[in-house]
Scaffold this motif. Sequence first.
Motif, PDB file in Angstrom:
ATOM      1  N   HIS A 194       0.846  -1.190   0.000  1.00  0.00           N
ATOM      2  CA  HIS A 194       0.000   0.000   0.000  1.00  0.00           C
ATOM      3  C   HIS A 194       0.883   1.243   0.000  1.00  0.00           C
ATOM      4  CE1 HIS A 194      -1.927  -3.304   2.277  1.00  0.00           C
ATOM      5  NE2 HIS A 194      -2.892  -3.064   1.421  1.00  0.00           N
ATOM      6  N   VAL A 195       0.462   2.255  -0.754  1.00  0.00           N
ATOM      7  CA  VAL A 195       1.320   3.415  -0.993  1.00  0.00           C
ATOM      8  C   VAL A 195       0.484   4.698  -0.993  1.00  0.00           C
ATOM      9  CG1 VAL A 195       2.948   4.441  -2.660  1.00  0.00           C
ATOM     10  CG2 VAL A 195       2.789   1.958  -2.450  1.00  0.00           C
ATOM     11  N   ILE A 196       1.103   5.794  -0.561  1.00  0.00           N
ATOM     12  CA  ILE A 196       0.530   7.132  -0.746  1.00  0.00           C
ATOM     13  C   ILE A 196       1.376   7.823  -1.806  1.00  0.00           C
ATOM     14  CG2 ILE A 196       0.040   9.376   0.285  1.00  0.00           C
ATOM     15  CD1 ILE A 196      -0.178   7.931   2.993  1.00  0.00           C
ATOM     16  N   ILE A 248      -2.784  10.597  -2.713  1.00  0.00           N
ATOM     17  CA  ILE A 248      -3.607   9.533  -3.276  1.00  0.00           C
ATOM     18  C   ILE A 248      -3.181   8.202  -2.666  1.00  0.00           C
ATOM     19  CG2 ILE A 248      -4.321   8.372  -5.392  1.00  0.00           C
ATOM     20  CD1 ILE A 248      -3.340  11.046  -6.837  1.00  0.00           C
ATOM     21  N   LYS A 249      -4.133   7.507  -2.031  1.00  0.00           N
ATOM     22  CA  LYS A 249      -3.865   6.187  -1.454  1.00  0.00           C
ATOM     23  C   LYS A 249      -4.114   5.144  -2.528  1.00  0.00           C
ATOM     24  CE  LYS A 249      -4.515   8.731   2.176  1.00  0.00           C
ATOM     25  NZ  LYS A 249      -5.121   9.992   1.907  1.00  0.00           N
ATOM     26  N   THR A 250      -3.135   4.233  -2.702  1.00  0.00           N
ATOM     27  CA  THR A 250      -3.251   3.255  -3.769  1.00  0.00           C
ATOM     28  C   THR A 250      -2.537   1.961  -3.415  1.00  0.00           C
ATOM     29  OG1 THR A 250      -3.077   2.988  -6.172  1.00  0.00           O
ATOM     30  CG2 THR A 250      -1.206   4.036  -5.057  1.00  0.00           C
ATOM     31  N   PRO A 271       5.649   4.380   1.030  1.00  0.00           N
ATOM     32  CA  PRO A 271       4.979   3.152   1.463  1.00  0.00           C
ATOM     33  C   PRO A 271       4.200   3.354   2.759  1.00  0.00           C
ATOM     34  CG  PRO A 271       7.391   2.905   1.546  1.00  0.00           C
ATOM     35  CD  PRO A 271       7.095   4.283   1.069  1.00  0.00           C
ATOM     36  N   ILE A 272       3.070   2.687   2.845  1.00  0.00           N
ATOM     37  CA  ILE A 272       2.279   2.668   4.069  1.00  0.00           C
ATOM     38  C   ILE A 272       2.756   1.466   4.873  1.00  0.00           C
ATOM     39  CG2 ILE A 272      -0.039   2.403   5.042  1.00  0.00           C
ATOM     40  CD1 ILE A 272      -1.097   3.700   2.424  1.00  0.00           C
TER      41      ILE A 272
END
Length: 107
Positions: A4-6, A59-61, A88-89
């Motif tokens: 998960h990434v911002i 943007i969260k993706t 990275p989240i």
Amino acid sequence: MREHVIVSSTTDSETTARELAAQAVEARLGACAQIVGPILSVYRWDGEVHAEPEWRVEIKTAADRVAPLVELIKEQHNYEVPEIIATPIEGGSAEYLEWLVEETRGG
């Protein structure tokens, strides 16, 4: 890169920020986006220091959507060299992160 990434970028107006956010979510390249601003950005461009108001789009993706999201931002952005940073989240709500991935897949 984590699952998960911002992906963050900045723009020169709230309108442009809203458009980038909406395009990313509509294309399922991001699950959701927040717009923060105005903020003051200080930077050097063409040999001069500038201080300008900007709006940040976060943007969260899912990690496998980062490359096409970066391309979308580059294509739609009005800056010659837009800021595009992927962070990275490291953790969070499992339910939210599951939703994030589901929203970046086909409906």
